[in-house]
Every structure is written in structure tokens, then in C-alpha cells.
Design a protein around this motif. Structure first.
Motif, PDB file in Angstrom:
ATOM      1  N   LEU A 170      -2.128  12.970  -6.816  1.00  0.00           N
ATOM      2  CA  LEU A 170      -1.919  12.203  -5.207  1.00  0.00           C
ATOM      3  C   LEU A 170      -3.082  11.192  -4.971  1.00  0.00           C
ATOM      4  O   LEU A 170      -2.734  10.152  -4.334  1.00  0.00           O
ATOM      5  N   TYR A 171      -4.288  11.787  -5.047  1.00  0.00           N
ATOM      6  CA  TYR A 171      -5.302  10.862  -4.629  1.00  0.00           C
ATOM      7  C   TYR A 171      -6.175   9.981  -5.580  1.00  0.00           C
ATOM      8  O   TYR A 171      -6.874   9.281  -5.103  1.00  0.00           O
ATOM      9  N   GLY A 172      -5.647  10.287  -6.837  1.00  0.00           N
ATOM     10  CA  GLY A 172      -6.337   9.176  -7.960  1.00  0.00           C
ATOM     11  C   GLY A 172      -5.582   8.234  -8.362  1.00  0.00           C
ATOM     12  O   GLY A 172      -4.298   7.716  -7.718  1.00  0.00           O
TER      13      GLY A 172
ATOM     14  N   ASP B 122      -0.527  -0.221  -4.492  1.00  0.00           N
ATOM     15  CA  ASP B 122      -1.620   0.485  -3.613  1.00  0.00           C
ATOM     16  C   ASP B 122      -1.170   1.652  -3.056  1.00  0.00           C
ATOM     17  O   ASP B 122      -1.964   2.629  -2.924  1.00  0.00           O
ATOM     18  N   ASN B 123       0.016   1.781  -2.684  1.00  0.00           N
ATOM     19  CA  ASN B 123       0.713   2.795  -1.772  1.00  0.00           C
ATOM     20  C   ASN B 123       1.033   3.856  -2.563  1.00  0.00           C
ATOM     21  O   ASN B 123       0.974   5.096  -2.211  1.00  0.00           O
ATOM     22  N   TYR B 124       0.664   4.028  -3.983  1.00  0.00           N
ATOM     23  CA  TYR B 124       0.875   5.247  -4.721  1.00  0.00           C
ATOM     24  C   TYR B 124      -0.334   6.141  -4.695  1.00  0.00           C
ATOM     25  O   TYR B 124      -0.631   7.092  -4.995  1.00  0.00           O
ATOM     26  N   VAL B 125      -1.669   5.658  -3.927  1.00  0.00           N
ATOM     27  CA  VAL B 125      -2.793   6.336  -3.865  1.00  0.00           C
ATOM     28  C   VAL B 125      -3.076   6.675  -2.590  1.00  0.00           C
ATOM     29  O   VAL B 125      -3.169   5.783  -1.653  1.00  0.00           O
ATOM     30  N   TRP B 126      -2.976   7.791  -2.507  1.00  0.00           N
ATOM     31  CA  TRP B 126      -3.309   8.542  -1.059  1.00  0.00           C
ATOM     32  C   TRP B 126      -4.828   8.364  -0.672  1.00  0.00           C
ATOM     33  O   TRP B 126      -5.744   8.372  -1.564  1.00  0.00           O
ATOM     34  N   ASP B 127      -5.235   8.060   0.517  1.00  0.00           N
ATOM     35  CA  ASP B 127      -6.451   8.223   0.868  1.00  0.00           C
ATOM     36  C   ASP B 127      -7.191   9.413   0.795  1.00  0.00           C
ATOM     37  O   ASP B 127      -6.493  10.246   1.075  1.00  0.00           O
ATOM     38  N   LEU B 128      -8.503   9.591   0.843  1.00  0.00           N
ATOM     39  CA  LEU B 128      -9.201  10.633   0.873  1.00  0.00           C
ATOM     40  C   LEU B 128      -9.026  11.230   2.214  1.00  0.00           C
ATOM     41  O   LEU B 128      -9.211  10.469   3.193  1.00  0.00           O
TER      42      LEU B 128
END
Length: 527
Positions: free
Chosen positions: A159-161, A508-514
């Protein structure tokens, strides 16, 4: 045969006690009575099972909805979002700054690390001097706990990586919490997190290899008394991270790393081969036509093939919240279109009239009101079409008869599958040396889905296209397609809002923000 209510009783009685002892918001503050209870808990084999089952029960809070049939599948663009009016559009649009998305992210992160903290406490007691664990319990408890810790961290990484490759492996991602102490651990590069995931899964595999009863007594969906008092510690292996689930998870991790040769070896030698006990018998057998079509208890999960599932005692609420024909089209998760011939079904499945995943899993309901669709000139000003007459609804998680039994068990009525046999075949197909070999694995799946349409491939690109389509069909409602797209960093895939259309993905949308909850915690610690 023990009824489902007794399965639930066993899980709740043996799992509910420990789960709530640590919340992520105050997990650094361990109260004295918590410590006393903890020390008392780990004095018997049963105490260890209470703690372990507590973690399994807790998985439902994350995998029972958000990371299976809910937002993560919406983000894979399976469904029609009705031209901007849909309840879940915030997730389909990857609107990470919206409050609804931030709240979900905070909740998932918090719950996962809470469960990881409980798992670490359990693991710390497994190897204590004078541990109460018998050798058979030790291998099972520690092996499953290690696998749980790895699985949760791996999904947080996914999710986040970053979309993982040689260039992104050094990017800072998430912490890997592998100690029972309550210290805040540093954010690690994606490569280090993945290495720890693989380390834990390999140790879990080694512990389970000679000790998992799935090899000797099988899946074990039942105990032998009607009162439910028999021990279920070594049964219901589909509801626990058994050897086959761990090996498939390990293959997932190696595939995420880009190591196709290791992933291929694991699924072909350790999963597919070992699942085949002899020429006619499999530990996790393919689901039969009789099971799929059985009146009032049809098994649309293909549950005999499920390596690991969470037990969701309120699964009917999942169906009524997301998929029910009673929901409006701005609340229902469904394919675009009005009937099988005039809908996404016609392009999503290449043999829709025969494929059980199509003709038994999708229904048509007469509707009135808004039905999203296309660029028809008759659309109203808000982009919706009125009184289309019918729409589709998804029945994978629909209610079977409440007293239905399938081959003597009701377990399938409450399953949310997370790992299944067909994934091993799909990994083998993706990693196969030749298109001919890849086709053998794909045809094996299709044969057991009643697909008669022939498939061919003569290049790696054609194999990848076939694997992608088959993977999407297999795991709808199970939360894996978004991660598949992210692993490949795909820029284009099937759109849910246009029949046969293409969705253009901003990678870029594949990576969730922390999540904010983690940012705040680290900011307070630094200050």
C-alpha cells in the motif's frame, strides 16, 4: 458435524480476550494490569492459542472489507462509479487528500500495527526459557505468528511503498515492527522491509513443513462433537496460515521483488506438486460443478481451493453494504451495463455463457432511476440515464441457505478468501519459460471454471495479457488486483466505467501517502 455458531464460539472464546489489550494510539503505554494478564496468558498451550486466535479475529477489521471486497477493489477500477456520483468515488479517484480517504488510511494503518504488536508479544513468549508450549504447538503457533507478521507488513508495503523495482527499492517506506518492545521504529527502505518479510515467511515455512496437520489430516473443516467442546487448535486450516498459504505468500513476495525464478520454483515444487497427494487426490481440490451449482448452497467462492481466508461471521452485512441488488446504483459495486450481453460482462469474460465466474456470479435486477453509462445522447444533464430497466449485481458473497452445508461444512458461508490455489497456477504461468508451458497452467484454471473458449499465446506479451485477464476474474472481491497492477506499474488497464474501455493510470497513484496518525506520532516523538 459442528455448526457454524460453534466455530464462531471457538474463535471468540479463544480469541477475544487478548486482542484489545493494545491500541495503536497508546501502544507505548503498557499498564501494569495488562502486563499481569499477559504473563498469565502465556502459561499454557491454550493461552498461546487465545493470543494467536485473537490476531486472526482482528484481521476481519481490515481484510473483512477494506482490503478485500471494498476500497482496494474499487481502486482496481473493477466497478462503474456512475459518472462521479458514486459513494466510493473518492477511492476510485485516488483522492488521498480527501477526509474519507485519510480516515480509512489511518484506520487500516492503526489496526494493522496494533495486530502486529500483539503478534510480536506472542512471538516473544514462544522462545522464553521454560515456555509452556509443547513442541507440536510451538511449531504451529510460532510459524503462523511469523507468517501473520510478514503478511501484514507485506500488505502495508504494497500500500504505502513504491511500485518495486531496482530504482525504487531504496525508497523509504514503512517501519518493520519485529520486536515486542514498544519503541517507535524507523521507516525503512522498501528493500529492507521486503527482506524482513521474506525472512519471516521462510522461517514460518520451515516450522510448518514437518508439523502442519494439513499434510496428515487435511483441511479439517470440523471437529467431532456437536457441543463444540473438542479442541479445534489443529483444524480449520483454511482459516489459518497453513503451509500452502505461507508458500504462496512467499512466492508473492519474491515476485514483488522481481525474482521470477524463485517464485516459479516455490509454486511449482512446493505448492502445486505437494498439493497433489496422488493422481486423484488433492489436499485443496478444485471445486466441482456439483458444488458450484448446488441448490441453495452453491459455492461461488470455489472454497475447496482456498488456502487462507478470514472468518467473517457477519459476511452477510458485507454483501448488503456493497453488492446487494437492493442498493441504489450510487451505492452498489457493480459492472457497467444493463444485462450480460450489454455490459462489462461481455468483455471481462471471454466465455461468459459458460464460465461459472460469470453466469452464476452475476445477476440482473429490474431497476428504475439512475443507471450510469456511456455517452448516450439521451443522458440527463447530470450524466446519468433514467429508467434503463435493469442493472447487474454481484453474488459472490450473497447468502446461501443459512443452514446450508457443503460437503459437511458451512465454513464457506463466512469465508473472505485471501490466498487461493489458482494464484499458484497464475504465478507459474507468469513465470513459465515458454508460452506453451504458461498455457498449460492457464488452461488448468479455465478447465475448472467451465471455460470452453480456447486460448493461445506465442509471446511473453500475449501470456501477460492472458494472465492479467485471468487474474482479474479469479480475485474479484478479494483485494488482489490493485496490487497486481501496482507490481507491474501498469499505466493502462480495463476501465470499470466504460464497457471495454481503458483506464489510464497515473502511476504515482499506486502509492498511498503515509497516514496522518503516523506522521503525528513521529512528529511528537521528534519534538
Amino acid at each position: 458435524m459442528m455448526k457454524m455458531k460453534n466455530i464462531a464460539k471457538l474463535l471468540v472464546v479463544t480469541g477475544g480476550l487478548f486482542l484489545s489489550t493494545v491500541s495503536c494510539s497508546n501502544w507505548l503505554d503498557v499498564k501494569m494490569n495488562d502486563k499481569i494478564m499477559e504473563n498469565s496468558l502465556y502459561t499454557t498451550n491454550n493461552g498461546f492459542m487465545i493470543a494467536l486466535n485473537g490476531v486472526y479475529l482482528g484481521l476481519v477489521d481490515v481484510y473483512g472489507e477494506d482490503l478485500s471486497a471494498g476500497l482496494i477493489d474499487v481502486m482496481a477500477q473493477y466497478y462503474n462509479m456512475v459518472n462521479g456520483n458514486h459513494t466510493y468515488k473518492v477511492f476510485a479517484n485516488y483522492s488521498y487528500e480527501e477526509e474519507a480517504f485519510k480516515n480509512k488510511s489511518n484506520s487500516i494503518w492503526t489496526k494493522m500495527y496494533e495486530l502486529i504488536a500483539n503478534t510480536n508479544t506472542l512471538l516473544s513468549h514462544c522462545d522464553e526459557e521454560g515456555s509452556a508450549l509443547r513442541p507440536d504447538y510451538y511449531a504451529m503457533v510460532k510459524g503462523e505468528a511469523l507468517a501473520l507478521r510478514a503478511m501484514m507488513h507485506f500488505d502495508l508495503l504494497r500500500l504505502y511503498g513504491p511500485s518495486y523495482n531496482e530504482a525504487t527499492a531504496s525508497q523509504i517506506s514503512i517501519p518493520y515492527q519485529d520486536m515486542a518492545k514498544r519503541d517507535i521504529t524507523p521507516l525503512l527502505p522498501a528493500s529492507e522491509v521486503l527482506a524482513k518479510v521474506i525472512r519471516d515467511l521462510e522461517e514460518a515455512r520451515d516450522l510448518l513443513a514437518d508439523n502442519d496437520p494439513v499434510f496428515t489430516t487435511g483441511v479439517g473443516n470440523g471437529v467431532f462433537s456437536d457441543d463444540g467442546l473438542d479442541r479445534a487448535d489443529f483444524t480449520y486450516r483454511q482459516l489459518r496460515l497453513n503451509y500452502f498459504a505461507v508458500q504462496t505468500l512467499l512466492a508473492r513476495a519474491y515476485l514483488w521483488k522481481g525474482d521470477q525464478s524463485t517464485a516459479y520454483r516455490i509454486v511449482t515444487e512446493e505448492v502445486i506438486a505437494k498439493n497433489q497427494k496422488d493422481e486423484e487426490t488433492m489436499i485443496f481440490p478444485w471445486t466441482t460443478q456439483e458444488q458450484v451449482e448446488a441448490d441453495d448452497k452453491n459455492d461461488l467462492l470455489f472454497s475447496s481451493e482456498v488456502f487462507f481466508a478470514v472468518y467473517h461471521s457477519s459476511r452477510s452485512k458485507l454483501n448488503s453494504s456493497y453488492f446487494s441488488q437492493a442498493l441504489s446504483l450510487t451505492s452498489r459495486l457493480t459492472f457497467i451495463g444493463t444485462n450480460p450481453a450489454n455490459s462489462q460482462i461481455a468483455v471481462f469474460y471471454d466465455d461468459p455463457s459458460n464460465d461459472w465466474r460469470s453466469n452464476l456470479t452475476w445477476g440482473t435486477v429490474t431497476t428504475s432511476g439512475e443507471v450510469g453509462g456511456g455517452d448516450d445522447d439521451d443522458d440527463d444533464d447530470d450524466g446519468t440515464k433514467e429508467d434503463a430497466g435493469s442493472s447487474l449485481y454481484f453474488m459472490k458473497y450473497g447468502e446461501a441457505g443459512r443452514e446450508a452445508e457443503l460437503d459437511g461444512t458451512e465454513t464457506y458461508l463466512n469465508m473472505i478468501p485471501l490466498i487461493r490455489l489458482s494464484e499458484a497456477y497464475l504465478i507459474a504461468a507468469e513465470c513459465a519459460a515458454t508460452p506453451e508451458e504458461a498455457l498449460e497452467y492457464l488452461r488448468a484454471i479455465r478447465e475448472h471454471r467451465n471455460c470452453h473458449m480456447p486460448i493461445e499465446a506465442s509471446s511473453a506479451d500475449e501470456v501477460r495479457e492472458l494472465v492479467t485477464k485471468e487474474f482479474a476474474r479469479e480475485v474479484i472481491g478479494e483485494g488482489q488486483l490493485f496490487f497486481y497492477y501496482k507490481r507491474l506499474n501498469l499505466e493502462k488497464f480495463l476501465s470499470g466505467s466504460e464497457i471495454g474501455g481503458t483506464y489510464e493510470m497515473m502511476t504515482d497513484n499506486y502509492v498511498w501517502d503515509l497516514p496522518d496518525v503516523e506522521k503525528t506520532k513521529r512528529s511528537m516523538t521528534n519534538n
